[in-house]
Design an enzyme around this catalytic site. Sequence first.
Site, PDB file in Angstrom:
ATOM      1  N   GLU A 293      13.786  43.614   5.232  1.00 52.73           N
ATOM      2  CA  GLU A 293      12.897  44.754   5.458  1.00 52.73           C
ATOM      3  C   GLU A 293      13.318  45.942   4.604  1.00 52.73           C
ATOM      4  O   GLU A 293      14.516  46.220   4.433  1.00 52.73           O
ATOM      5  CB  GLU A 293      12.949  45.150   6.940  1.00 52.73           C
ATOM      6  CG  GLU A 293      12.121  46.370   7.303  1.00 52.73           C
ATOM      7  CD  GLU A 293      12.389  46.873   8.701  1.00 52.73           C
ATOM      8  OE1 GLU A 293      11.532  47.584   9.250  1.00 52.73           O
ATOM      9  OE2 GLU A 293      13.463  46.546   9.269  1.00 52.73           O
ATOM     10  N   LYS A 351       3.429  45.620   9.242  1.00 49.39           N
ATOM     11  CA  LYS A 351       3.996  45.649  10.587  1.00 49.39           C
ATOM     12  C   LYS A 351       2.998  46.244  11.576  1.00 49.39           C
ATOM     13  O   LYS A 351       2.421  47.305  11.344  1.00 49.39           O
ATOM     14  CB  LYS A 351       5.285  46.479  10.576  1.00 49.39           C
ATOM     15  CG  LYS A 351       6.086  46.451  11.862  1.00 49.39           C
ATOM     16  CD  LYS A 351       7.385  47.233  11.673  1.00 49.39           C
ATOM     17  CE  LYS A 351       8.268  47.149  12.918  1.00 49.39           C
ATOM     18  NZ  LYS A 351       9.511  47.931  12.745  1.00 49.39           N
ATOM     19  N   CYS A 401      11.494  43.079  11.930  1.00 56.16           N
ATOM     20  CA  CYS A 401      12.512  43.791  12.711  1.00 56.16           C
ATOM     21  C   CYS A 401      12.191  43.835  14.202  1.00 56.16           C
ATOM     22  O   CYS A 401      12.216  42.816  14.893  1.00 56.16           O
ATOM     23  CB  CYS A 401      12.692  45.195  12.128  1.00 56.16           C
ATOM     24  SG  CYS A 401      14.115  46.098  12.803  1.00 56.16           S
TER      25      CYS A 401
END
Length: 559
Positions: A293, A351, A401
Amino acid sequence: MPTADTSAPLSTRSGTRTRFRLSTAVLIRSAIALVSGAVLYLAFPPRTLWWLAPIAFLGLCAVIWGRKARAGFGYGLVFASVWQLLLLKWLDDFLSVRFGIGPWLALSLICALLIAVAVAAMAAVSKLPLAPLWMAMIFVAGEALRARFPLNGFPWSELAYSQADGVLLPLVSIGGTALLGFTVVLLGAAAAALVWRGRPRPGIRPRRSDIPAGIMLITPLLAGGLLLPSLNAGATDGGLRVAVVQGNAPNVGIDLLAEGDTIWANHQAGLERLLRDIRTGAQPQPDLVLLPESSARLHPGGNTAAQLADYADRLGAPLLSGALAYGADGSVRNTVVAVEPGAGQVASYAKQELVPFSEYIPFRNIAGWFTPFLDRDTDMTPGTEPGLVRTAGTELGLAICYEIAYDAIPAEAVEAGAKLLLVPTNNAWFGDTEMSYQQLAMSRVRAVEHDRAVINAATSGVSAFVRPDGSVASQTELYTATTLAADVPLRSQVTLSDRLGKAPELALTGGGLLALGGVLGGWLRTRWHARRTSDQHDRGQDDESNTGTRSARRRGGQE
């Protein structure tokens, strides 16, 4: 020689002794709740003491058994505060240099209050027959609430994530994290019922006829043990040779905000090392290369996109890179971009579950008290599509994440056809804390839940290859620059948990709320009956008084 004071009335001395006994009992129960919270924390990674979680709920349920909801809330708050403060200590390590302990205390207290509400409801249903069942269901309902509220919820500390090394883990493939968390509480509550069986007290139902408690204690352990052989680490749809480049990042906490160029340079250096290893034969040719990320920054008119395309060409393999993608309109997305040799960028994923006070700032007027990201003029823009990209000849699922903590994100990817799950993450913010290991445990639980291999790719560690059975094939150390490579199985079969979706959580939550509704209804009926009886008594006294008054008047008239 001193003598006891016998001048005080007996009733006063008796009341003093009673209050002393009550206060002592409250202190003892509070101490048990506190220790139980600490024991539950010890069940979470990096420790492998999964069996401590049911023991922690044995202590908590023994404390709240048969007590009023008000007492359950108090003891639950003690239990949950210790658990959350210890589990989320990594947040204090991250922010305390600039903001003190406020952010850590605030998040821990919010979580503890929500848990305490659930524990209060658990106390309320503890007098019912089959109480362990209802208590465990109510805790699941509390976790469902905590995963969605406030803001977009905080499911980080769900009980399921303490069970990555445990015999109960296979149950997640049947009913997801809701069933796994339910089972943990059920074991503790059933053990508490067996403890209370030998101590009958007025108003408390656990008694000799409550034999199902033993069944509820044994059945989950047997089920988990019997399902263990069914977990499979092999491939059904071939495999991929995947290389994860962990370029490393400075261990500077909050100051990582200014280290974007350093992180990208580190990962470029890692790619160059991988290229040298491939040329020399030290590393087999990979089918896919994965960067963590936020490894890169993609600006309009910048050259990073061209650099990624060049690396894909030189590697002769698709490259997936985490990147902050800046739009011409000023928007920012936390993305993963797929770059193929000779084709450049072919796909991307943005995301969906953004981190509040980090990737977007709610309540900006007060947020400056506890977030270093307030100077960010624009909140990140969330994605709206499932985490699925097609490259390297297959479908790859993505959860960036924090998203791996949410049930829906990996489930959507698998439903869309993902044969492998990837978790690019940037844990360098949190130093040498337990945060990275807690996140790896989530990936291990997801692997079993969806029968997929999972790859963690972290800027500074822990990067890891997780087999579909939840075991870790290999992993890196924190704050090291290295490349992790392995042959990874691809699988397309779906689990019962995938087929059922949210149904187990809804069923368990609904069962707990129905039991609580029954208790509440009984309490209201009792109050209504008591008030009606009181009103009838008052009317009877009024009638007697009126009758006496009329009789007195008649006697006075006769006189």
